[in-house]
Scaffold this motif. Structure first.
Motif, PDB file in Angstrom:
ATOM      1  N   VAL A   1     -11.194   1.213   3.967  1.00  0.00           N
ATOM      2  CA  VAL A   1     -11.039  -0.112   4.532  1.00  0.00           C
ATOM      3  C   VAL A   1     -12.434  -0.605   4.878  1.00  0.00           C
ATOM      4  O   VAL A   1     -13.105  -0.012   5.717  1.00  0.00           O
TER       5      VAL A   1
ATOM      6  N   GLY B   1      -7.343  -3.808   8.102  1.00  0.00           N
ATOM      7  CA  GLY B   1      -6.259  -2.937   8.533  1.00  0.00           C
ATOM      8  C   GLY B   1      -4.899  -3.384   8.034  1.00  0.00           C
ATOM      9  O   GLY B   1      -4.042  -2.552   7.708  1.00  0.00           O
TER      10      GLY B   1
ATOM     11  N   ALA C   1      -4.461  -2.200   4.629  1.00  0.00           N
ATOM     12  CA  ALA C   1      -4.267  -0.746   4.659  1.00  0.00           C
ATOM     13  C   ALA C   1      -2.815  -0.399   4.968  1.00  0.00           C
ATOM     14  O   ALA C   1      -2.247   0.528   4.384  1.00  0.00           O
TER      15      ALA C   1
ATOM     16  N   LEU D   1     -12.226   4.442   7.042  1.00  0.00           N
ATOM     17  CA  LEU D   1     -12.144   3.196   7.794  1.00  0.00           C
ATOM     18  C   LEU D   1     -13.518   2.838   8.339  1.00  0.00           C
ATOM     19  O   LEU D   1     -14.060   3.546   9.186  1.00  0.00           O
TER      20      LEU D   1
ATOM     21  N   GLU E   1     -11.538  -3.427  14.486  1.00  0.00           N
ATOM     22  CA  GLU E   1     -10.930  -2.501  13.537  1.00  0.00           C
ATOM     23  C   GLU E   1     -10.309  -1.292  14.242  1.00  0.00           C
ATOM     24  O   GLU E   1      -9.556  -0.540  13.639  1.00  0.00           O
TER      25      GLU E   1
ATOM     26  N   LEU F   1      -6.981   1.208  13.290  1.00  0.00           N
ATOM     27  CA  LEU F   1      -6.834   2.655  13.407  1.00  0.00           C
ATOM     28  C   LEU F   1      -5.545   3.002  14.142  1.00  0.00           C
ATOM     29  O   LEU F   1      -4.785   3.879  13.716  1.00  0.00           O
TER      30      LEU F   1
ATOM     31  N   VAL G   1      -7.825  10.234   8.732  1.00  0.00           N
ATOM     32  CA  VAL G   1      -8.577   8.985   8.785  1.00  0.00           C
ATOM     33  C   VAL G   1     -10.000   9.326   9.226  1.00  0.00           C
ATOM     34  O   VAL G   1     -10.193   9.898  10.291  1.00  0.00           O
TER      35      VAL G   1
ATOM     36  N   THR H   1     -13.541   7.640  10.154  1.00  0.00           N
ATOM     37  CA  THR H   1     -14.191   6.371  10.478  1.00  0.00           C
ATOM     38  C   THR H   1     -15.668   6.463  10.104  1.00  0.00           C
ATOM     39  O   THR H   1     -16.284   7.520  10.187  1.00  0.00           O
TER      40      THR H   1
END
Length: 135
Positions: A1, A28, A31, A45, A52, A56, A68, A70
């Motif tokens: 993302v 997001g 996603a 991400l 953002e 999450l 995930v 980041t």
């Protein structure tokens, strides 16, 4: 993302060089649609701004087990820590090297063992920062 198309395309090229297929989404919301349509192995991400972090939380609500990772600017270590507190599996501080990204992908999708350091502590790594989660 990632909202930055150029950055997303470079990242997709890196992932392809490492043997992965990337699906690029800009935010997001996209996603979440992706999560309904297909089952990705992992989500990267980008957290250029705090908004953002909501993405999450929504991703975590949709799939609590999906790894995930980041990606956070190195100058914003606090955001990296908050992302893990909000449910990210791990983080990368930008800029990062392809080798670092691929190593973390292998760990997060189970192709390599997660480093464990004594007393059952699980370690999360970035280029310049190491966090340990106790228990």
């Amino acid at each position: 993302v990632n909202e930055d198309k150029g950055c997303s395309l470079r990242l997709a090229d890196w992932l392809a060089a490492g043997g992965y297929e990337a699906v690029i989404v800009r935010n997001g919301g996209e996603a979440l649609v992706l999560l309904k349509d297909m089952k990705p192995d992992l989500i990267l991400l980008d957290l250029p701004v705090m908004h953002e972090m909501g993405a999450l939380r929504l991703i975590r609500a949709a799939d609590a087990q999906l790894p995930v990772i980041t990606m956070v600017e190195a100058a914003d270590c606090d955001l990296a820590v908050r992302s893990v507190e909000q449910g990210a599996s791990a983080f990368l501080l930008k800029p990062f090297k392809l080798q670092r990204l691929l190593r973390l992908l292998h760990i997060e999708i189970g192709e390599a063992e997660r480093p464990v350091h004594g007393c059952g502590r699980e370690a999360l790594y970035s280029e310049n920062l190491r966090l340990e989660k106790v228990g």
